[in-house]
Motif scaffolding. Structure first.
Motif, short mmCIF file in Angstrom:
data_model
loop_
_atom_site.label_atom_id
_atom_site.label_comp_id
_atom_site.label_asym_id
_atom_site.label_seq_id
_atom_site.Cartn_x
_atom_site.Cartn_y
_atom_site.Cartn_z
N LYS A 219 0.81 -1.21 0.00
CA LYS A 219 0.00 0.00 0.00
C LYS A 219 0.85 1.27 0.00
CE LYS A 219 -4.20 -1.96 1.99
NZ LYS A 219 -5.14 -1.98 3.14
N ARG A 220 2.00 1.21 0.67
CA ARG A 220 2.86 2.39 0.71
C ARG A 220 3.42 2.71 -0.67
NH1 ARG A 220 7.01 2.56 5.58
NH2 ARG A 220 4.97 2.46 6.59
N GLU B 176 -0.08 5.60 -7.87
CA GLU B 176 -1.44 5.96 -8.24
C GLU B 176 -1.52 7.31 -8.95
OE1 GLU B 176 -5.91 5.99 -6.26
OE2 GLU B 176 -4.14 6.25 -4.99
N ARG C 189 0.87 4.40 -3.12
CA ARG C 189 0.62 5.84 -2.94
C ARG C 189 1.41 6.67 -3.94
NH1 ARG C 189 1.61 5.90 3.55
NH2 ARG C 189 -0.13 4.55 4.16
N TYR C 190 2.59 6.18 -4.31
CA TYR C 190 3.43 6.91 -5.24
C TYR C 190 3.08 6.61 -6.70
CZ TYR C 190 6.27 7.67 -1.07
OH TYR C 190 6.70 8.02 0.18
#
Length: 232
Positions: free
Chosen positions: A119-120, A126, A123-124
């Motif tokens: 998920k981390r 998307e 974030r970059y």
């Protein structure tokens, strides 16, 4: 004999895992694919163009899977420098197969918990995908799919763990390619065919038979490893 070698049984297991895990893929990628098609201007929404965009998206997605598989398997080559490490990786591969089978049969969904790992990173990635919208060309669709291939996904991460145990970049990429092809039917078919395929995939007998077959192959791997250990 190396139980992590890629003959027909492991490739078939990877394909089945992708096919029966397709419902999860719809949840992860279905929204992006819907947005991709609905964002196309009405004047350009011909069946041929939409089909090309969907195929382009999935091509990009599978290419990302293959890239990740090759990278992770390359790491495996470093880990597997000693015979002990190779046996440990092969044991890990057999255990992952059993966990994948439990997921397919709906007996245990713990694999989905590993999605938090990605998920981390997502974030970059998307925002990059958003810049490609609206997608009106196949290269754009491939680019969007290449980014979508890095969505946090438990089944994908499970396959990457298997690629790590294979410890061969080419075989790791091939394994991920076959898994990706297995996910295509659930994502591409529509209408009556989709309902029929969905019913077959969700049927308990189908999932149980596939899971038991994969578990049997994993047990064969473990028995093979036991023989190797005794020989050493």
């Amino acid at each position: 004999m190396d139980p992590t070698g890629l003959g027909l049984p492991p490739l078939l297991a990877a394909f089945v895992f992708g096919l029966l895990g397709g419902a999860h893929c719809i949840g992860m990628c279905g929204g992006i694919m819907s947005a991709l098609t609905f964002a196309v201007p009405p004047s350009m929404r011909s069946p041929a163009r939409l089909s090309g965009l969907l195929l382009g998206y999935n091509l990009g997605r599978i290419l990302s899977y293959m890239t990740a598989g090759a990278l992770v398997a390359s790491l495996g080559t470093v880990i597997a420098l000693s015979s002990t490490a190779r046996i440990i990786l092969q044991l890990f591969a057999a255990v992952m197969l059993i966990l994948m089978a439990l997921y397919i049969a709906d007996w245990w969904k713990g694999l989905l918990r590993v999605e938090a790992v990605g998920k981390r990173l997502w974030r970059y990635l998307e925002p990059i995908g958003r810049r490609l919208m609206p997608v009106i060309s196949i290269p754009q669709a491939i680019g969007l799919g290449a980014g979508g291939g890095w969505l946090p996904c438990g089944p994908v991460y499970s396959m990457l763990a298997w690629s790590l145990a294979i410890a061969d970049p080419v075989r790791g990429a091939l394994l991920m390619a076959v898994f990706g092809l297995g996910t295509l039917p659930a994502l591409l078919v529509t209408g009556f065919a989709a309902r029929q395929l969905g019913a077959l995939i969700r049927h308990r007998a189908t999932r149980t038979l596939a899971a038991l077959s994969i578990i049997a192959f994993a047990i064969w791997q473990l028995v093979s490893l036991l023989g190797v250990g005794i020989a050493h």
